[in-house]
Design an enzyme around this catalytic site. Sequence first.
Site, PDB file in Angstrom:
ATOM      1  N   LYS A 220       0.873  -1.190   0.000  1.00 17.69           N
ATOM      2  CA  LYS A 220       0.000   0.000   0.000  1.00 17.69           C
ATOM      3  C   LYS A 220       0.900   1.226   0.000  1.00 17.69           C
ATOM      4  CE  LYS A 220      -3.273   2.670   2.860  1.00 17.69           C
ATOM      5  NZ  LYS A 220      -4.119   2.751   4.055  1.00 17.69           N
ATOM      6  N   GLU A 269      -7.898  12.578  12.495  1.00 15.57           N
ATOM      7  CA  GLU A 269      -7.079  11.399  12.753  1.00 15.57           C
ATOM      8  C   GLU A 269      -6.112  11.549  13.915  1.00 15.57           C
ATOM      9  OE1 GLU A 269      -5.942   9.492   9.270  1.00 15.57           O
ATOM     10  OE2 GLU A 269      -4.689   8.003  10.236  1.00 15.57           O
ATOM     11  N   GLU A 313      -7.510  -1.540   2.766  1.00 12.55           N
ATOM     12  CA  GLU A 313      -6.804  -0.294   3.087  1.00 12.55           C
ATOM     13  C   GLU A 313      -6.795  -0.068   4.603  1.00 12.55           C
ATOM     14  OE1 GLU A 313      -8.605   2.713   0.381  1.00 12.55           O
ATOM     15  OE2 GLU A 313      -7.723   4.128   1.795  1.00 12.55           O
ATOM     16  N   GLU A 448     -11.707  11.064  -4.483  1.00  9.30           N
ATOM     17  CA  GLU A 448     -11.623  10.957  -3.015  1.00  9.30           C
ATOM     18  C   GLU A 448     -10.788  12.110  -2.461  1.00  9.30           C
ATOM     19  OE1 GLU A 448     -10.911   7.071  -1.208  1.00  9.30           O
ATOM     20  OE2 GLU A 448      -9.421   8.011   0.084  1.00  9.30           O
ATOM     21  N   LYS A 452     -11.563  15.413   0.171  1.00  8.10           N
ATOM     22  CA  LYS A 452     -10.712  15.700   1.350  1.00  8.10           C
ATOM     23  C   LYS A 452     -10.187  17.135   1.337  1.00  8.10           C
ATOM     24  CE  LYS A 452      -9.256  10.940   2.025  1.00  8.10           C
ATOM     25  NZ  LYS A 452      -8.188   9.961   1.737  1.00  8.10           N
TER      26      LYS A 452
HETATM   27  C1  LIG Z   1      -4.041  11.052   3.611  1.00  7.44           C
HETATM   28  C2  LIG Z   1      -5.250  11.519   3.910  1.00  7.44           C
HETATM   29  O1  LIG Z   1      -6.254  10.750   4.503  1.00  7.44           O
HETATM   30  C3  LIG Z   1      -5.921   9.430   4.933  1.00  7.44           C
HETATM   31  C4  LIG Z   1      -6.313   8.420   3.913  1.00  7.44           C
HETATM   32  C5  LIG Z   1      -7.594   7.873   3.941  1.00  7.44           C
HETATM   33  C6  LIG Z   1      -8.047   6.990   2.795  1.00  7.44           C
HETATM   34  O2  LIG Z   1      -7.319   6.868   1.804  1.00  7.44           O
HETATM   35  O3  LIG Z   1      -9.146   6.433   2.864  1.00  7.44           O
HETATM   36  C7  LIG Z   1      -8.484   8.134   5.000  1.00  7.44           C
HETATM   37  C8  LIG Z   1      -8.068   8.861   6.091  1.00  7.44           C
HETATM   38  C9  LIG Z   1      -6.643   9.215   6.257  1.00  7.44           C
HETATM   39  O4  LIG Z   1      -5.973   8.221   6.990  1.00  7.44           O
HETATM   40  C10 LIG Z   1      -5.645  12.942   3.605  1.00  7.44           C
HETATM   41  O5  LIG Z   1      -6.789  13.306   3.975  1.00  7.44           O
HETATM   42  O6  LIG Z   1      -4.817  13.686   3.035  1.00  7.44           O
HETATM   43 MG   LIG Z   2      -8.872   5.798   0.689  1.00  7.61          MG
END
Ligand SMILES: C=C(O[C@@H]1C=C(C(=O)O)C=C[C@H]1O)C(=O)O
Ligand SMILES: [Mg+2]
Length: 463
Positions: A220, A269, A313, A448, A452
């Site tokens: 990953k 987080e 994941e 995604e 974010k």
């Molecule tokens: C790396 C990030 O988020 C991380 C990646 C995630 C995912 O890929 O599902 C979810 C939460 C975080 O652990 C970010 O928000 O930049």
């Molecule tokens: Mg993800």
Amino acid sequence: MLHTKVPHIEEIIGDAIKKAQQQEKPQMVSVVERMDQMDPFQFLYAGQSIDRHRHFWRSAEGNFTMVGIGSARTMRSSGSYRFTELQQSWNTFLEGAVTYDEYGEKGTGIVALGGFSFDPEQKNHHPWESFPASQLTIPAYLLTNKGSLSYLTSNFIIFPEDHQKQIIRNWGDQKEQLFMEKPYSSSVPVRVDEKEIEPEQWKQTVQQATEDIKRGVLEKVVLARELRITFDNTVEIEPVLKALSETQQNSYIFAFESEGEYFVGATPERLAKLENQQLISTCLAGTIPRGDTEEEDKRLGMELMYDPKNRQEHQFVVEMIKEAVEACSHHVEVPDAPVLYPLRNLQHLYTPVKAVLDEGFTLIDVIERLHPTPALGGLPQKKSVEYIRYHETLNRGWYAGPVGWLDDRNNGEFAVAIRSALIQGDEASLFAGCGVVEDSDPQAEYEETAVKLKPMLSVLGGY
Ligand SMILES: C=C(O[C@@H]1C=C(C(=O)O)C=C[C@H]1O)C(=O)O
Ligand SMILES: [Mg+2]
């Protein structure tokens, strides 16, 4: 309005001057006073008249806020031993420090706030020149709001040549400045430009990573991208933090100011929280947007819960954090399955890890063992960080690094600095990443990361 009258403050300062003269070295004195509840944004704004080195931290529960003004002491370190070096600086500094505190509340007295860059080998090049690989600051003044109560900590560094009356007079003047009610800006300047940095190249990197994962190069990797915004004026931090605090529930709100620039965010987080040896870490990986209706929200949540790619994941993160915590704790508790963790714009899979930290370990020891988890780096840990170093085009700086606070009783809390932005005058860099596994689809991961970016976009003149 202060409620505490620090008894014999003259004596406290006088004794510290004598000790500094006898030992021929500066002495740390920390004084905690109880006060009427104060608006943290007002205190932050007033604090810039004392020093443009400020810190802000609000817990994810929203019932605990700290605002640090200035620096009684700033500790820095770099390289692969940066955690150990910082721990040693902290321990040395605490020797001989004296605290006058009738209350003993967490987050008051000698408290350090700060953070670590994601990758110590990625030098603090542009745009992170003002943020070293690791930095913890003990503020000169600290406002701590806990529920409906406020506490003011004043941290003095007393030198052999200091004069008692001068110190006390200066202290009184600065407190007057801090309590001055001056209106602070309530709005953010207008956005005039917004530029995604090489989105198509980023998607190709994601595609390449899935192929490398299928070839067994790694299991990953988290890949991040950058969005650069330009405003028609300088962005002040108070309206940004106020808007984040009002809109981003279940998230730590933070800001670290260095050389007039701010690293700010609203991260869901937790990396590790330690209170009286009780340790909590958080596995947060696996993402889907919130629904527009309650029914759609529930459907999306179930889709996330039973999606093999997101569960894989997530599971990588659970296994690594469990192993790291077991190596320094006992009574480790990990639920068998994740639950949904709802945020304003999206929802995650969430698994808490609880334990009792073994004697002899500190919060910084735990952070060192955890960072970076597979939620921010990947798996294997070393291989994924090298992969990021080679393939990512952006300089992560403090993005996705540990940020937080600790006090002199081995309590504290660090989160990972995602959903964040580096604000430099009238410009800002926003960062977002996602976990790439063998079944990842580049376009889906791009979308995604777009979700974010919303928490920061929404308070930087966006939607
Ligand atoms: C790396 C990030 O988020 C991380 C990646 C995630 C995912 O890929 O599902 C979810 C939460 C975080 O652990 C970010 O928000 O930049
Ligand atoms: Mg993800």
